[in-house]
Design an enzyme around this catalytic site. Sequence first.
Site, PDB file in Angstrom:
ATOM      1  N   PHE A   1     -15.847 -10.437 -10.434  1.00 24.25           N
ATOM      2  CA  PHE A   1     -15.828 -11.403  -9.406  1.00 24.25           C
ATOM      3  C   PHE A   1     -16.885 -12.365  -9.462  1.00 24.25           C
ATOM      4  O   PHE A   1     -17.300 -12.865  -8.280  1.00 24.25           O
ATOM      5  CB  PHE A   1     -15.882 -10.604  -8.008  1.00 24.25           C
ATOM      6  CG  PHE A   1     -14.321  -9.792  -7.754  1.00 24.25           C
ATOM      7  CD1 PHE A   1     -13.823  -8.940  -8.569  1.00 24.25           C
ATOM      8  CD2 PHE A   1     -13.558 -10.342  -6.700  1.00 24.25           C
ATOM      9  CE1 PHE A   1     -12.636  -8.589  -8.362  1.00 24.25           C
ATOM     10  CE2 PHE A   1     -12.342 -10.129  -6.564  1.00 24.25           C
ATOM     11  CZ  PHE A   1     -11.910  -9.008  -7.264  1.00 24.25           C
ATOM     12  N   LEU A   2     -17.335 -13.008 -10.473  1.00 18.99           N
ATOM     13  CA  LEU A   2     -18.115 -13.943 -10.656  1.00 18.99           C
ATOM     14  C   LEU A   2     -17.418 -15.026 -11.412  1.00 18.99           C
ATOM     15  O   LEU A   2     -17.980 -16.264 -11.721  1.00 18.99           O
ATOM     16  CB  LEU A   2     -19.343 -13.678 -11.254  1.00 18.99           C
ATOM     17  CG  LEU A   2     -20.329 -12.992 -10.826  1.00 18.99           C
ATOM     18  CD1 LEU A   2     -21.409 -12.668 -11.733  1.00 18.99           C
ATOM     19  CD2 LEU A   2     -20.832 -13.667  -9.368  1.00 18.99           C
TER      20      LEU A   2
ATOM     21  N   CYS B   1      -5.964 -10.053   1.789  1.00 20.77           N
ATOM     22  CA  CYS B   1      -7.165  -8.921   2.083  1.00 20.77           C
ATOM     23  C   CYS B   1      -8.473  -9.547   2.254  1.00 20.77           C
ATOM     24  O   CYS B   1      -9.161  -9.514   3.229  1.00 20.77           O
ATOM     25  CB  CYS B   1      -7.292  -7.914   0.917  1.00 20.77           C
ATOM     26  SG  CYS B   1      -5.540  -7.276   0.639  1.00 20.77           S
TER      27      CYS B   1
ATOM     28  N   PHE C   1      -8.047   1.099  -2.106  1.00 23.85           N
ATOM     29  CA  PHE C   1      -8.803  -0.310  -3.037  1.00 23.85           C
ATOM     30  C   PHE C   1      -8.001  -1.098  -3.957  1.00 23.85           C
ATOM     31  O   PHE C   1      -8.539  -1.396  -5.029  1.00 23.85           O
ATOM     32  CB  PHE C   1     -10.180   0.444  -3.558  1.00 23.85           C
ATOM     33  CG  PHE C   1     -11.144   1.031  -2.590  1.00 23.85           C
ATOM     34  CD1 PHE C   1     -11.876   0.054  -1.559  1.00 23.85           C
ATOM     35  CD2 PHE C   1     -11.224   2.358  -2.281  1.00 23.85           C
ATOM     36  CE1 PHE C   1     -12.435   0.705  -0.785  1.00 23.85           C
ATOM     37  CE2 PHE C   1     -12.103   2.906  -1.420  1.00 23.85           C
ATOM     38  CZ  PHE C   1     -12.702   2.079  -0.710  1.00 23.85           C
TER      39      PHE C   1
ATOM     40  N   VAL D   1       0.855  -1.133  -0.027  1.00 18.83           N
ATOM     41  CA  VAL D   1      -0.103  -0.038   0.245  1.00 18.83           C
ATOM     42  C   VAL D   1       0.667   1.333  -0.057  1.00 18.83           C
ATOM     43  O   VAL D   1       0.664   2.190  -0.843  1.00 18.83           O
ATOM     44  CB  VAL D   1      -0.862  -0.049   1.241  1.00 18.83           C
ATOM     45  CG1 VAL D   1      -1.788   1.216   1.401  1.00 18.83           C
ATOM     46  CG2 VAL D   1      -1.926  -1.159   1.158  1.00 18.83           C
TER      47      VAL D   1
ATOM     48  N   ASN E   1     -15.041  -5.234   0.503  1.00 19.24           N
ATOM     49  CA  ASN E   1     -14.168  -6.839   0.352  1.00 19.24           C
ATOM     50  C   ASN E   1     -15.081  -7.787   0.790  1.00 19.24           C
ATOM     51  O   ASN E   1     -14.922  -8.906   0.307  1.00 19.24           O
ATOM     52  CB  ASN E   1     -12.815  -6.860   1.040  1.00 19.24           C
ATOM     53  CG  ASN E   1     -11.732  -6.021   0.314  1.00 19.24           C
ATOM     54  OD1 ASN E   1     -11.599  -5.907  -0.861  1.00 19.24           O
ATOM     55  ND2 ASN E   1     -10.378  -5.969   1.021  1.00 19.24           N
TER      56      ASN E   1
ATOM     57  N   GLY F   1      -8.379 -16.080  -1.863  1.00 18.58           N
ATOM     58  CA  GLY F   1      -7.326 -15.886  -0.963  1.00 18.58           C
ATOM     59  C   GLY F   1      -6.642 -14.433  -0.799  1.00 18.58           C
ATOM     60  O   GLY F   1      -7.213 -13.551  -1.138  1.00 18.58           O
TER      61      GLY F   1
ATOM     62  N   ARG G   1       0.060 -15.361   0.670  1.00 16.39           N
ATOM     63  CA  ARG G   1      -0.585 -15.354   2.086  1.00 16.39           C
ATOM     64  C   ARG G   1      -2.088 -15.880   1.749  1.00 16.39           C
ATOM     65  O   ARG G   1      -2.768 -15.173   0.849  1.00 16.39           O
ATOM     66  CB  ARG G   1      -0.555 -13.950   2.573  1.00 16.39           C
ATOM     67  CG  ARG G   1       0.714 -13.485   3.193  1.00 16.39           C
ATOM     68  CD  ARG G   1       0.821 -12.014   3.597  1.00 16.39           C
ATOM     69  NE  ARG G   1       0.739 -11.177   2.422  1.00 16.39           N
ATOM     70  CZ  ARG G   1       0.731  -9.699   2.610  1.00 16.39           C
ATOM     71  NH1 ARG G   1       0.236  -9.179   3.753  1.00 16.39           N
ATOM     72  NH2 ARG G   1       0.780  -9.086   1.685  1.00 16.39           N
TER      73      ARG G   1
HETATM   74  C1  UGA Z   1      -8.694  -7.043  -2.924  1.00 14.17           C
HETATM   75  C2  UGA Z   1      -9.480  -6.224  -3.482  1.00 14.17           C
HETATM   76  O1  UGA Z   1     -10.161  -6.553  -4.795  1.00 14.17           O
HETATM   77  C3  UGA Z   1      -9.192  -4.797  -3.713  1.00 14.17           C
HETATM   78  O2  UGA Z   1      -9.983  -3.781  -4.082  1.00 14.17           O
HETATM   79  C4  UGA Z   1      -8.551  -4.462  -2.090  1.00 14.17           C
HETATM   80  O3  UGA Z   1      -8.028  -3.123  -2.295  1.00 14.17           O
HETATM   81  C5  UGA Z   1      -7.634  -5.449  -1.788  1.00 14.17           C
HETATM   82  O4  UGA Z   1      -8.230  -6.661  -1.562  1.00 14.17           O
HETATM   83  C6  UGA Z   1      -7.110  -4.676  -0.437  1.00 14.17           C
HETATM   84  O5  UGA Z   1      -8.022  -4.925   0.630  1.00 14.17           O
HETATM   85  O6  UGA Z   1      -6.068  -4.500  -0.072  1.00 14.17           O
HETATM   86  P1  UGA Z   1      -6.341  -8.249  -3.824  1.00 14.17           P
HETATM   87  O7  UGA Z   1      -6.445  -9.105  -2.565  1.00 14.17           O
HETATM   88  O8  UGA Z   1      -5.180  -7.675  -4.300  1.00 14.17           O
HETATM   89  O9  UGA Z   1      -7.622  -7.366  -3.912  1.00 14.17           O
HETATM   90  O10 UGA Z   1      -7.013  -9.565  -4.948  1.00 14.17           O
HETATM   91  P2  UGA Z   1      -8.169  -9.834  -5.933  1.00 14.17           P
HETATM   92  O11 UGA Z   1      -7.995  -9.605  -7.061  1.00 14.17           O
HETATM   93  O12 UGA Z   1      -9.456  -9.129  -5.119  1.00 14.17           O
HETATM   94  O13 UGA Z   1      -8.436 -11.362  -5.651  1.00 14.17           O
HETATM   95  C7  UGA Z   1      -8.833 -11.852  -4.404  1.00 14.17           C
HETATM   96  C8  UGA Z   1      -8.993 -13.229  -4.560  1.00 14.17           C
HETATM   97  O14 UGA Z   1     -10.217 -13.751  -5.148  1.00 14.17           O
HETATM   98  C9  UGA Z   1      -7.870 -14.210  -5.306  1.00 14.17           C
HETATM   99  O15 UGA Z   1      -7.826 -15.390  -4.443  1.00 14.17           O
HETATM  100  C10 UGA Z   1      -8.590 -14.291  -6.654  1.00 14.17           C
HETATM  101  O16 UGA Z   1      -8.157 -15.682  -7.404  1.00 14.17           O
HETATM  102  C11 UGA Z   1     -10.083 -14.575  -6.083  1.00 14.17           C
HETATM  103  N1  UGA Z   1     -10.994 -14.310  -7.165  1.00 14.17           N
HETATM  104  C12 UGA Z   1     -11.144 -13.207  -7.756  1.00 14.17           C
HETATM  105  C13 UGA Z   1     -11.764 -15.375  -7.580  1.00 14.17           C
HETATM  106  O17 UGA Z   1     -11.724 -16.583  -6.935  1.00 14.17           O
HETATM  107  N2  UGA Z   1     -12.844 -15.121  -8.939  1.00 14.17           N
HETATM  108  C14 UGA Z   1     -13.077 -13.761  -9.233  1.00 14.17           C
HETATM  109  O18 UGA Z   1     -13.817 -13.730  -9.854  1.00 14.17           O
HETATM  110  C15 UGA Z   1     -12.226 -12.772  -8.761  1.00 14.17           C
END
Ligand code: UGA
Length: 491
Positions: free
Chosen positions: A275-276, A286, A179, A38, A234, A283, A353
């Site tokens: 996010f679907l 966050c 975000f 961040v 989140n 994981g 993580r």
């Molecule tokens: C997430 C949020 O998307 C950010 O907006 C936020 O700022 C950040 O947390 C935070 O709190 O700092 P991040 O953890 O980097 O971001 O990753 P994401 O892209 O959100 O993915 C999170 C998890 O969801 C991953 O394991 C990813 O593979 C999974 N995911 C995501 C799915 O299984 N399906 C999806 O359609 C999207």
Amino acid sequence: MGTTGTLGTEPSTGPSTGPAGPGQVEPQQVCVVGAGYVGLTAAAGLAELGHAVRCVESNPGRLATLAGGGIPIHEPGLDELVAKHLGTGRLSFTGDIEAAMDGAEVALLCVGTPPRPDGDPDLRQLGRAAAQAAAAATRDVVLVVKSTVPPGSCEALELLAAGHARPGVRASVASNPEFLREGQAMRDFFFPDRVVVGVDDPALEPVVAGLYPKEWPLLVCDRRSAELVKYASNTFLAVKISFANEVAALCEALGADHSKVLTGVGLDGRIGGDFLKPGPGFGGSCLPKDLSGFIAVAGSMGQEATLARAVREVNDGSRASLVGKLEAALGPLSGKRVGVLGLAFKPGTDDVRHSPALGLVEDLVALGASVQAHDPVASVPSLGDGQVDDPYEAASGADAVVVVTAWPEYGDLDPGRLQRCMEGHVVLDAVNLLDAAAFGAAGLDVYGVGRGHPLSVAPVLWRPLEWMIDAEPTVSLDEAGPEDVDVLAGR
Ligand code: UGA
């Protein structure tokens, strides 16, 4: 509460949808406390916008890397921006908070809030950062909390800061949650969906909002609301992913196609397609942490957070279902050899993580399987020889290969070569990345997520369907209700 003039009122500025991207700002002198994901992205982004940024890092190893021009994390585009602004002089790194705070009008607090074993966030680093920044301030300063914190934290930090500030110096605290997504943090910084500024004192709004170009979409609200926007966002993302995984599991049973079903769902503008994507469960540092934080905050206010709790259960189940699929295909896993492709929690990052891949490795090892894992970027020292440098080496002699992280290079794997490396023929594609037809043609049996495998699709056995087809009605269909099912079906 501190000044509560804005609590419960409409935001003074609603979200607007102007074009984002680098824009004009009135340069401010900014101190960034913490050079993690961040802090580093914020420091580089603010320098690019025109601010003079001094970034304080207390970890000597990390500081030495940064001072030597290195970047301690894998984040596309960050290294160029940091190098550029070390050059322009708008960005510098130091271990000395006194030097960094000298003359600063704003201090961004970007330190970690890791979960404690009980799931509550550990806010001690943040408390220390606020106290030190307040003590080092040479003029009135706004401490801007970018770290994700439970509602109420800014108010508590303001009390703490007041106790450390020099006489005559006012240290106020505002919320400005982050975000950014790992792997695309710079893009998210310059093209935000929204900038949220939480202030209870309206006089602070121009200082905090003024960090960003005025064209960017802005939501101004009270501090508790701003803090909750982050937790709730989140948590909702976690809800969407778990919902997608639940739909995908039903698709598997029915032989329906998750990509069509979830695309059809997401095309509804009220729902949206992001996010679907089903997979091994979410994981990272966050979503799991903030979901737990949301549940804990609700609990502290006497609420159950029933939906959020269910999401956690569904997410645990998504990973467990991978093991179940392997067992269904291979029998007991004890003594089996499994190649695991991907260790990072998602592609584009070296972060492991709460990675579903690591969780899967632990589950497999606990069941007596041996694991050979590969990741193009992430390294997990505890795996020792169990982590190899080449995906085909990970597949060598394996009874099954599981793709857990959707790195694009795994999509380019040669099915024939993979098949020749393997002992068995089971490929579990937990992220739906592979061309199942091409792998099938090479003699591999590909199981995906949310796609019915020909052997797994059961006939639909449901009484209303039987009733529709077989019933010899003894009551009129027009008058029948659900309670008449047995009568109609002749039972
Ligand atoms: C997430 C949020 O998307 C950010 O907006 C936020 O700022 C950040 O947390 C935070 O709190 O700092 P991040 O953890 O980097 O971001 O990753 P994401 O892209 O959100 O993915 C999170 C998890 O969801 C991953 O394991 C990813 O593979 C999974 N995911 C995501 C799915 O299984 N399906 C999806 O359609 C999207």
